[in-house]
Design a protein around this motif. Structure first.
Motif, PDB file in Angstrom:
ATOM      1  N   LEU A 262       0.794  -1.228   0.000  1.00  0.00           N
ATOM      2  CA  LEU A 262       0.000   0.000   0.000  1.00  0.00           C
ATOM      3  C   LEU A 262       0.823   1.272   0.000  1.00  0.00           C
ATOM      4  O   LEU A 262       0.303   2.333  -0.380  1.00  0.00           O
ATOM      5  CB  LEU A 262      -0.925   0.026   1.224  1.00  0.00           C
ATOM      6  CG  LEU A 262      -2.020  -1.034   1.287  1.00  0.00           C
ATOM      7  CD1 LEU A 262      -2.874  -0.819   2.529  1.00  0.00           C
ATOM      8  CD2 LEU A 262      -2.894  -1.006   0.038  1.00  0.00           C
ATOM      9  N   TYR A 263       2.099   1.215   0.437  1.00  0.00           N
ATOM     10  CA  TYR A 263       2.889   2.421   0.618  1.00  0.00           C
ATOM     11  C   TYR A 263       4.239   2.317  -0.067  1.00  0.00           C
ATOM     12  O   TYR A 263       4.787   1.234  -0.261  1.00  0.00           O
ATOM     13  CB  TYR A 263       3.150   2.674   2.115  1.00  0.00           C
ATOM     14  CG  TYR A 263       1.907   2.929   2.935  1.00  0.00           C
ATOM     15  CD1 TYR A 263       1.420   4.216   3.120  1.00  0.00           C
ATOM     16  CD2 TYR A 263       1.236   1.874   3.547  1.00  0.00           C
ATOM     17  CE1 TYR A 263       0.292   4.453   3.892  1.00  0.00           C
ATOM     18  CE2 TYR A 263       0.107   2.089   4.312  1.00  0.00           C
ATOM     19  CZ  TYR A 263      -0.364   3.383   4.487  1.00  0.00           C
ATOM     20  OH  TYR A 263      -1.481   3.605   5.245  1.00  0.00           O
ATOM     21  N   LEU A 264       4.780   3.483  -0.388  1.00  0.00           N
ATOM     22  CA  LEU A 264       6.178   3.601  -0.753  1.00  0.00           C
ATOM     23  C   LEU A 264       7.004   3.569   0.528  1.00  0.00           C
ATOM     24  O   LEU A 264       6.458   3.574   1.631  1.00  0.00           O
ATOM     25  CB  LEU A 264       6.404   4.908  -1.513  1.00  0.00           C
ATOM     26  CG  LEU A 264       5.498   5.146  -2.724  1.00  0.00           C
ATOM     27  CD1 LEU A 264       5.756   6.517  -3.328  1.00  0.00           C
ATOM     28  CD2 LEU A 264       5.666   4.059  -3.760  1.00  0.00           C
ATOM     29  N   SER A 265       8.322   3.545   0.420  1.00  0.00           N
ATOM     30  CA  SER A 265       9.166   3.452   1.605  1.00  0.00           C
ATOM     31  C   SER A 265       9.038   4.709   2.452  1.00  0.00           C
ATOM     32  O   SER A 265       8.673   5.784   1.973  1.00  0.00           O
ATOM     33  CB  SER A 265      10.625   3.247   1.207  1.00  0.00           C
ATOM     34  OG  SER A 265      11.115   4.401   0.561  1.00  0.00           O
TER      35      SER A 265
ATOM     36  N   SER B  37       1.658   1.184   9.362  1.00  0.00           N
ATOM     37  CA  SER B  37       1.174   2.172   8.395  1.00  0.00           C
ATOM     38  C   SER B  37       2.273   3.196   8.150  1.00  0.00           C
ATOM     39  O   SER B  37       3.282   3.238   8.871  1.00  0.00           O
ATOM     40  CB  SER B  37      -0.098   2.861   8.898  1.00  0.00           C
ATOM     41  OG  SER B  37       0.169   3.595  10.083  1.00  0.00           O
ATOM     42  N   ARG B  38       2.078   3.997   7.125  1.00  0.00           N
ATOM     43  CA  ARG B  38       2.996   5.080   6.795  1.00  0.00           C
ATOM     44  C   ARG B  38       2.186   6.329   6.480  1.00  0.00           C
ATOM     45  O   ARG B  38       0.955   6.275   6.371  1.00  0.00           O
ATOM     46  CB  ARG B  38       3.898   4.695   5.611  1.00  0.00           C
ATOM     47  CG  ARG B  38       4.918   3.637   5.992  1.00  0.00           C
ATOM     48  CD  ARG B  38       5.708   3.103   4.817  1.00  0.00           C
ATOM     49  NE  ARG B  38       6.646   2.068   5.256  1.00  0.00           N
ATOM     50  CZ  ARG B  38       7.145   1.129   4.475  1.00  0.00           C
ATOM     51  NH1 ARG B  38       6.815   1.076   3.185  1.00  0.00           N
ATOM     52  NH2 ARG B  38       7.983   0.234   4.955  1.00  0.00           N
ATOM     53  N   ALA B  39       2.860   7.435   6.300  1.00  0.00           N
ATOM     54  CA  ALA B  39       2.181   8.704   6.042  1.00  0.00           C
ATOM     55  C   ALA B  39       1.362   8.617   4.758  1.00  0.00           C
ATOM     56  O   ALA B  39       1.737   7.929   3.801  1.00  0.00           O
ATOM     57  CB  ALA B  39       3.207   9.828   5.939  1.00  0.00           C
TER      58      ALA B  39
ATOM     59  N   LYS C  52       1.529   6.928   0.243  1.00  0.00           N
ATOM     60  CA  LYS C  52       0.652   5.909  -0.323  1.00  0.00           C
ATOM     61  C   LYS C  52       0.925   5.729  -1.805  1.00  0.00           C
ATOM     62  O   LYS C  52       1.152   6.695  -2.537  1.00  0.00           O
ATOM     63  CB  LYS C  52      -0.816   6.294  -0.125  1.00  0.00           C
ATOM     64  CG  LYS C  52      -1.352   5.961   1.248  1.00  0.00           C
ATOM     65  CD  LYS C  52      -2.850   6.195   1.321  1.00  0.00           C
ATOM     66  CE  LYS C  52      -3.395   5.752   2.677  1.00  0.00           C
ATOM     67  NZ  LYS C  52      -4.861   6.009   2.767  1.00  0.00           N
ATOM     68  N   ARG C  53       0.896   4.497  -2.245  1.00  0.00           N
ATOM     69  CA  ARG C  53       1.031   4.212  -3.664  1.00  0.00           C
ATOM     70  C   ARG C  53      -0.217   4.697  -4.404  1.00  0.00           C
ATOM     71  O   ARG C  53      -1.345   4.530  -3.912  1.00  0.00           O
ATOM     72  CB  ARG C  53       1.188   2.710  -3.914  1.00  0.00           C
ATOM     73  CG  ARG C  53       2.492   2.117  -3.401  1.00  0.00           C
ATOM     74  CD  ARG C  53       2.562   0.637  -3.764  1.00  0.00           C
ATOM     75  NE  ARG C  53       3.779   0.020  -3.265  1.00  0.00           N
ATOM     76  CZ  ARG C  53       4.933  -0.002  -3.910  1.00  0.00           C
ATOM     77  NH1 ARG C  53       5.021   0.591  -5.094  1.00  0.00           N
ATOM     78  NH2 ARG C  53       5.989  -0.589  -3.389  1.00  0.00           N
ATOM     79  N   ALA C  54      -0.024   5.279  -5.569  1.00  0.00           N
ATOM     80  CA  ALA C  54      -1.170   5.665  -6.383  1.00  0.00           C
ATOM     81  C   ALA C  54      -1.957   4.431  -6.816  1.00  0.00           C
ATOM     82  O   ALA C  54      -3.174   4.491  -6.972  1.00  0.00           O
ATOM     83  CB  ALA C  54      -0.704   6.456  -7.603  1.00  0.00           C
TER      84      ALA C  54
ATOM     85  N   ASP D  61      10.270   0.118  -6.880  1.00  0.00           N
ATOM     86  CA  ASP D  61      11.094   0.293  -5.686  1.00  0.00           C
ATOM     87  C   ASP D  61      10.888   1.678  -5.111  1.00  0.00           C
ATOM     88  O   ASP D  61      11.822   2.369  -4.737  1.00  0.00           O
ATOM     89  CB  ASP D  61      12.567   0.085  -6.040  1.00  0.00           C
ATOM     90  CG  ASP D  61      13.449  -0.005  -4.803  1.00  0.00           C
ATOM     91  OD1 ASP D  61      12.902  -0.327  -3.735  1.00  0.00           O
ATOM     92  OD2 ASP D  61      14.645   0.253  -4.921  1.00  0.00           O
ATOM     93  N   ASP D  62       9.642   2.121  -5.113  1.00  0.00           N
ATOM     94  CA  ASP D  62       9.130   3.329  -4.485  1.00  0.00           C
ATOM     95  C   ASP D  62       9.785   4.623  -4.972  1.00  0.00           C
ATOM     96  O   ASP D  62       9.761   5.632  -4.290  1.00  0.00           O
ATOM     97  CB  ASP D  62       9.208   3.237  -2.952  1.00  0.00           C
ATOM     98  CG  ASP D  62      10.576   3.504  -2.349  1.00  0.00           C
ATOM     99  OD1 ASP D  62      10.657   3.397  -1.125  1.00  0.00           O
ATOM    100  OD2 ASP D  62      11.530   3.827  -3.072  1.00  0.00           O
ATOM    101  N   VAL D  63      10.340   4.614  -6.183  1.00  0.00           N
ATOM    102  CA  VAL D  63      10.939   5.794  -6.796  1.00  0.00           C
ATOM    103  C   VAL D  63      11.968   6.419  -5.853  1.00  0.00           C
ATOM    104  O   VAL D  63      12.153   7.632  -5.812  1.00  0.00           O
ATOM    105  CB  VAL D  63       9.860   6.825  -7.213  1.00  0.00           C
ATOM    106  CG1 VAL D  63      10.367   7.770  -8.276  1.00  0.00           C
ATOM    107  CG2 VAL D  63       8.626   6.131  -7.764  1.00  0.00           C
TER     108      VAL D  63
END
Length: 358
Positions: A104-107, A123-125, A129-131, A338-340
């Motif tokens: 669900l999230y990038l790093s 969870s992360r901020a 969140k991944r689009a 790899d979450d850009v």
């Protein structure tokens, strides 16, 4: 919408990933549905396979909310290496929260709190969140390439933790005979864009249909002053499941070259930085396959209705994940998957005399 992908966090069997195209075609979900699938997989992995919040383990990784992150392993890789009956994939080591948060999230900094059932949940901020969430898809065997592998689905209402032999949820599959076969995700070349393979340029759509594996990329030791190509091996292709509208950047260079990619596609600029196409402007340079700069003279923002595509090599280092599209150096889907993390960072350092390197 969430679209298909063959990504690095799925089947370990050699050459299985490109086949995931068909699997995701049949199991296509939109963004909301994809996120719900991820939530469902986490819940079922915990309630069905872990069984109690007391069975968590300390990862040793700090939580941004204090203390260490707690995770839960739903299968023992020693006894069940392919994860029969598990809801998280083997490349995630069957760790429920780890699989969940990375789908669900990038790093980024990871927090945790207690969920409805008493388990720690990561969870992360929201800004991370991944689009397009990555959601698991399932089969009756661990090997996606096995001819006897039958695609399986959760119930369409996600009402239970069973897997079904039909998408309508009327035929329950054998109790524990299911495996995560992969995850689904997005891509971003227009179908007519030509990618460099061992025998020359081929449109990415033709390459995908032929399952071409002889992808050409940079060598790991390449720099802007010493660009070298190598024959690599394709790890995966990604392609959308349905036609839809995409923002497309048509970039024209001084030499007359043209690159057509979606707005977020990673491209090498004249500084050796990996940047998103949407950040480029007239006067910036693209980099040709031989390392020479080619100044941008025009950028047109248009749209493409249809499917878009991407691919990545088996190699993991950043430089050999640079490939050649339409004669220019661009990033593989690994930079996006790899979450850009390396977007807007220098990937290709110019060669420098040894006496000026600190």
């Amino acid at each position: 919408m969430v679209v298909l992908a063959a990504i690095a966090v799925v089947p370990t069997q050699a050459h299985a990933e490109p086949i995931l195209q068909q699997r995701c075609n049949a199991d296509s979900l939109d963004v909301t549905q994809g996120a719900l699938r991820v939530e469902w997989a986490r819940k079922c992995g915990l309630l069905k396979n872990v069984g109690s919040p007391t069975f968590g383990f300390d990862t040793g990784l700090p939580a941004s909310t204090g203390g260490n992150l707690i995770d839960y392993q739903e299968a023992d890789p020693g006894r069940n290496p392919y994860g029969e009956g598990a809801f998280s994939g083997p490349s995630q080591n069957f760790e429920v929260n780890y699989a969940y948060v990375n789908a669900l999230y990038l790093s980024g900094g990871t927090s945790q709190g207690t969920d409805t059932w008493g388990y720690q949940k990561w969870s992360r901020a929201d800004t991370r969140k991944r689009a397009r969430p990555l959601y698991p898809t399932f089969g009756s065997t661990s090997d996606l390439a096995n001819a006897s592998n039958v695609q399986l689905w959760p119930h369409p209402t996600l009402a239970d933790c069973n897997l079904y032999a039909d998408r309508a949820g009327s035929m329950v599959a054998q109790a524990s005979t299911y495996y995560v076969n992969g995850y689904c995700e997005a891509s971003c070349y227009a179908p007519d864009q030509r990618i460099l393979f061992a025998d020359g340029y081929t449109s990415i759509l033709d390459a995908l249909n032929a399952r071409r594996e002889d992808l050409m990329t940079l060598t790991p030791d390449s720099s802007l002053d010493d660009v070298k190509l190598q024959q690599n091996t394709t790890y995966s292709y990604t392609a959308e499941t349905r036609d839809t509208e995409h923002p497309l950047y048509v970039i024209t260079t001084q030499s007359g070259g043209e690159l057509r990619v979606t707005n977020e596609h990673p491209v090498i600029n004249g500084e050796g930085r990996m940047v998103q196409a949407q950040t480029l402007k007239v006067g910036d340079d693209l980099v040709k396959a031989d390392g020479t700069p080619d100044s941008i003279v025009d950028i047109q923002k248009t749209s493409h209705f249809g499917k878009v595509y991407n691919l990545r090599p088996v190699t993991q280092d950043l430089v050999s994940n640079v490939l050649v599209a339409q004669g220019y150096l661009v990033g593989s889907s690994n930079f996006q998957n790899d979450d850009v993390a390396y977007i807007n960072r220098i990937i290709l350092f110019r060669s420098m005399p040894s006496d000026v390197i600190p």
